[in-house]
Design a protein around this motif. Structure first.
Motif, PDB file in Angstrom:
ATOM      1  N   TRP A  11       0.849  -1.191   0.000  1.00 58.57           N
ATOM      2  CA  TRP A  11       0.000   0.000   0.000  1.00 58.57           C
ATOM      3  C   TRP A  11       0.879   1.234   0.000  1.00 58.57           C
ATOM      4  O   TRP A  11       1.724   1.402   0.873  1.00 58.57           O
ATOM      5  CB  TRP A  11      -0.913  -0.010   1.221  1.00 58.57           C
ATOM      6  N   LEU A  12       0.684   2.090  -0.985  1.00 66.66           N
ATOM      7  CA  LEU A  12       1.477   3.296  -1.117  1.00 66.66           C
ATOM      8  C   LEU A  12       0.971   4.347  -0.146  1.00 66.66           C
ATOM      9  O   LEU A  12      -0.228   4.551  -0.003  1.00 66.66           O
ATOM     10  CB  LEU A  12       1.367   3.815  -2.554  1.00 66.66           C
ATOM     11  N   GLY A  13       1.894   4.995   0.531  1.00 66.88           N
ATOM     12  CA  GLY A  13       1.542   6.106   1.406  1.00 66.88           C
ATOM     13  C   GLY A  13       1.631   7.415   0.647  1.00 66.88           C
ATOM     14  O   GLY A  13       1.508   7.454  -0.573  1.00 66.88           O
ATOM     15  N   ILE A  14       1.877   8.487   1.369  1.00 73.32           N
ATOM     16  CA  ILE A  14       2.048   9.795   0.748  1.00 73.32           C
ATOM     17  C   ILE A  14       3.386   9.809   0.019  1.00 73.32           C
ATOM     18  O   ILE A  14       4.392   9.363   0.543  1.00 73.32           O
ATOM     19  CB  ILE A  14       2.007  10.911   1.806  1.00 73.32           C
ATOM     20  N   CYS A  15       3.386  10.342  -1.199  1.00 72.65           N
ATOM     21  CA  CYS A  15       4.614  10.456  -1.993  1.00 72.65           C
ATOM     22  C   CYS A  15       4.823  11.903  -2.398  1.00 72.65           C
ATOM     23  O   CYS A  15       4.211  12.391  -3.343  1.00 72.65           O
ATOM     24  CB  CYS A  15       4.540   9.574  -3.233  1.00 72.65           C
ATOM     25  N   SER A  16       5.682  12.570  -1.659  1.00 68.82           N
ATOM     26  CA  SER A  16       6.047  13.938  -2.001  1.00 68.82           C
ATOM     27  C   SER A  16       7.220  14.355  -1.124  1.00 68.82           C
ATOM     28  O   SER A  16       7.406  13.827  -0.028  1.00 68.82           O
ATOM     29  CB  SER A  16       4.881  14.905  -1.793  1.00 68.82           C
ATOM     30  N   GLY A  17       7.990  15.277  -1.645  1.00 70.67           N
ATOM     31  CA  GLY A  17       9.086  15.829  -0.862  1.00 70.67           C
ATOM     32  C   GLY A  17      10.049  14.778  -0.348  1.00 70.67           C
ATOM     33  O   GLY A  17      10.671  14.076  -1.132  1.00 70.67           O
ATOM     34  N   ASN A  18      10.127  14.643   0.954  1.00 69.50           N
ATOM     35  CA  ASN A  18      11.096  13.756   1.571  1.00 69.50           C
ATOM     36  C   ASN A  18      10.536  12.401   1.966  1.00 69.50           C
ATOM     37  O   ASN A  18      11.151  11.686   2.756  1.00 69.50           O
ATOM     38  CB  ASN A  18      11.685  14.423   2.818  1.00 69.50           C
ATOM     39  N   LEU A  26      -3.061  -0.940   4.414  1.00 71.45           N
ATOM     40  CA  LEU A  26      -3.599   0.406   4.244  1.00 71.45           C
ATOM     41  C   LEU A  26      -3.624   1.129   5.581  1.00 71.45           C
ATOM     42  O   LEU A  26      -3.326   2.329   5.655  1.00 71.45           O
ATOM     43  CB  LEU A  26      -5.003   0.336   3.634  1.00 71.45           C
ATOM     44  N   ASP A  27      -3.951   0.416   6.646  1.00 68.62           N
ATOM     45  CA  ASP A  27      -3.973   1.032   7.969  1.00 68.62           C
ATOM     46  C   ASP A  27      -2.617   1.603   8.348  1.00 68.62           C
ATOM     47  O   ASP A  27      -2.525   2.693   8.912  1.00 68.62           O
ATOM     48  CB  ASP A  27      -4.433   0.030   9.031  1.00 68.62           C
ATOM     49  N   ASP A  28      -1.532   0.864   8.043  1.00 64.74           N
ATOM     50  CA  ASP A  28      -0.191   1.371   8.339  1.00 64.74           C
ATOM     51  C   ASP A  28       0.111   2.634   7.536  1.00 64.74           C
ATOM     52  O   ASP A  28       0.671   3.594   8.063  1.00 64.74           O
ATOM     53  CB  ASP A  28       0.877   0.309   8.043  1.00 64.74           C
ATOM     54  N   ALA A  41       2.755   2.541  17.786  1.00 67.68           N
ATOM     55  CA  ALA A  41       2.130   2.040  16.559  1.00 67.68           C
ATOM     56  C   ALA A  41       2.723   2.729  15.327  1.00 67.68           C
ATOM     57  O   ALA A  41       2.979   2.075  14.311  1.00 67.68           O
ATOM     58  CB  ALA A  41       0.617   2.253  16.612  1.00 67.68           C
ATOM     59  N   TRP A  42       2.952   4.033  15.409  1.00 64.58           N
ATOM     60  CA  TRP A  42       3.559   4.780  14.311  1.00 64.58           C
ATOM     61  C   TRP A  42       4.973   4.264  14.041  1.00 64.58           C
ATOM     62  O   TRP A  42       5.346   4.010  12.900  1.00 64.58           O
ATOM     63  CB  TRP A  42       3.592   6.271  14.629  1.00 64.58           C
ATOM     64  N   ALA A  43       5.740   4.088  15.095  1.00 66.32           N
ATOM     65  CA  ALA A  43       7.121   3.600  14.951  1.00 66.32           C
ATOM     66  C   ALA A  43       7.144   2.197  14.351  1.00 66.32           C
ATOM     67  O   ALA A  43       7.983   1.892  13.496  1.00 66.32           O
ATOM     68  CB  ALA A  43       7.821   3.618  16.306  1.00 66.32           C
ATOM     69  N   ALA A  44       6.213   1.341  14.752  1.00 70.56           N
ATOM     70  CA  ALA A  44       6.153  -0.021  14.214  1.00 70.56           C
ATOM     71  C   ALA A  44       5.821  -0.007  12.725  1.00 70.56           C
ATOM     72  O   ALA A  44       6.415  -0.755  11.936  1.00 70.56           O
ATOM     73  CB  ALA A  44       5.122  -0.852  14.984  1.00 70.56           C
ATOM     74  N   MET A  46       6.434   2.431  10.620  1.00 68.62           N
ATOM     75  CA  MET A  46       7.610   2.969   9.937  1.00 68.62           C
ATOM     76  C   MET A  46       8.709   1.921   9.806  1.00 68.62           C
ATOM     77  O   MET A  46       9.393   1.857   8.788  1.00 68.62           O
ATOM     78  CB  MET A  46       8.146   4.192  10.685  1.00 68.62           C
ATOM     79  N   ASP A  47       8.878   1.095  10.810  1.00 67.53           N
ATOM     80  CA  ASP A  47       9.914   0.061  10.786  1.00 67.53           C
ATOM     81  C   ASP A  47       9.658  -0.992   9.713  1.00 67.53           C
ATOM     82  O   ASP A  47      10.593  -1.604   9.211  1.00 67.53           O
ATOM     83  CB  ASP A  47      10.031  -0.630  12.145  1.00 67.53           C
ATOM     84  N   LYS A  48       8.385  -1.211   9.363  1.00 74.14           N
ATOM     85  CA  LYS A  48       8.031  -2.249   8.381  1.00 74.14           C
ATOM     86  C   LYS A  48       7.960  -1.730   6.959  1.00 74.14           C
ATOM     87  O   LYS A  48       7.819  -2.506   6.027  1.00 74.14           O
ATOM     88  CB  LYS A  48       6.682  -2.872   8.748  1.00 74.14           C
ATOM     89  N   ARG A  49       8.059  -0.445   6.751  1.00 79.72           N
ATOM     90  CA  ARG A  49       7.861   0.131   5.427  1.00 79.72           C
ATOM     91  C   ARG A  49       9.132   0.082   4.579  1.00 79.72           C
ATOM     92  O   ARG A  49      10.235  -0.034   5.092  1.00 79.72           O
ATOM     93  CB  ARG A  49       7.382   1.559   5.520  1.00 79.72           C
ATOM     94  N   LEU A  50       8.939   0.208   3.273  1.00 78.38           N
ATOM     95  CA  LEU A  50      10.043   0.406   2.335  1.00 78.38           C
ATOM     96  C   LEU A  50       9.940   1.823   1.803  1.00 78.38           C
ATOM     97  O   LEU A  50       8.858   2.273   1.433  1.00 78.38           O
ATOM     98  CB  LEU A  50       9.934  -0.566   1.159  1.00 78.38           C
ATOM     99  N   SER A  51      11.041   2.508   1.760  1.00 83.59           N
ATOM    100  CA  SER A  51      11.074   3.838   1.167  1.00 83.59           C
ATOM    101  C   SER A  51      11.248   3.671  -0.341  1.00 83.59           C
ATOM    102  O   SER A  51      12.095   2.916  -0.795  1.00 83.59           O
ATOM    103  CB  SER A  51      12.227   4.639   1.759  1.00 83.59           C
TER     104      SER A  51
END
Length: 103
Positions: A11-18, A26-28, A41-44, A46-51
């Motif tokens: 699931w793609l999050g916000i894509c802009s800037g940094n 989707l919840d994450d 929950a936010w930190a968890a 972020m830890d699982k995401r790919l940039s």
């Protein structure tokens, strides 16, 4: 895995800037976009995401796919995770070549 061609789905999050992240759920993606930066929950999430990506062109394409399930084909990039370099912003774990919306 640096330099390895991969296909990832999420699931793609916000894509802009940094920032541009690919999340397991989707919840994450929504939690990181709207959440409390100090929460566990936010930190968890972020830890699982790919940039993903590092340029304006990709962000323009991805803009319409934010909070949608996508498949991204690209190349693994360990520049910001190699134990030597530390990146404060968009690490670019995957350098994207294509992005497709999953219906």
């Amino acid at each position: 895995m640096n330099g390895t061609a991969v296909v990832v789905r999420g699931w793609l999050g916000i894509c802009s800037g940094n920032d541009c992240g690919l999340y397991q759920t989707l919840d994450d993606a929504k939690l990181v976009a709207d959440g409390d930066h100090l929460s566990d929950a936010w930190a968890a999430a972020m830890d699982k995401r790919l940039s993903i990506g590092t340029d304006t062109y990709f962000d323009m394409v991805a803009y319409h796919l934010q909070f949608k399930e996508v498949v991204i084909r690209g190349t693994v990039n360990d520049h910001c995770r190699n134990g030597i370099t530390f990146c404060f912003d968009r690490a670019g774990d995957i350098d994207p070549e294509t992005i497709q919306f999953i219906i």
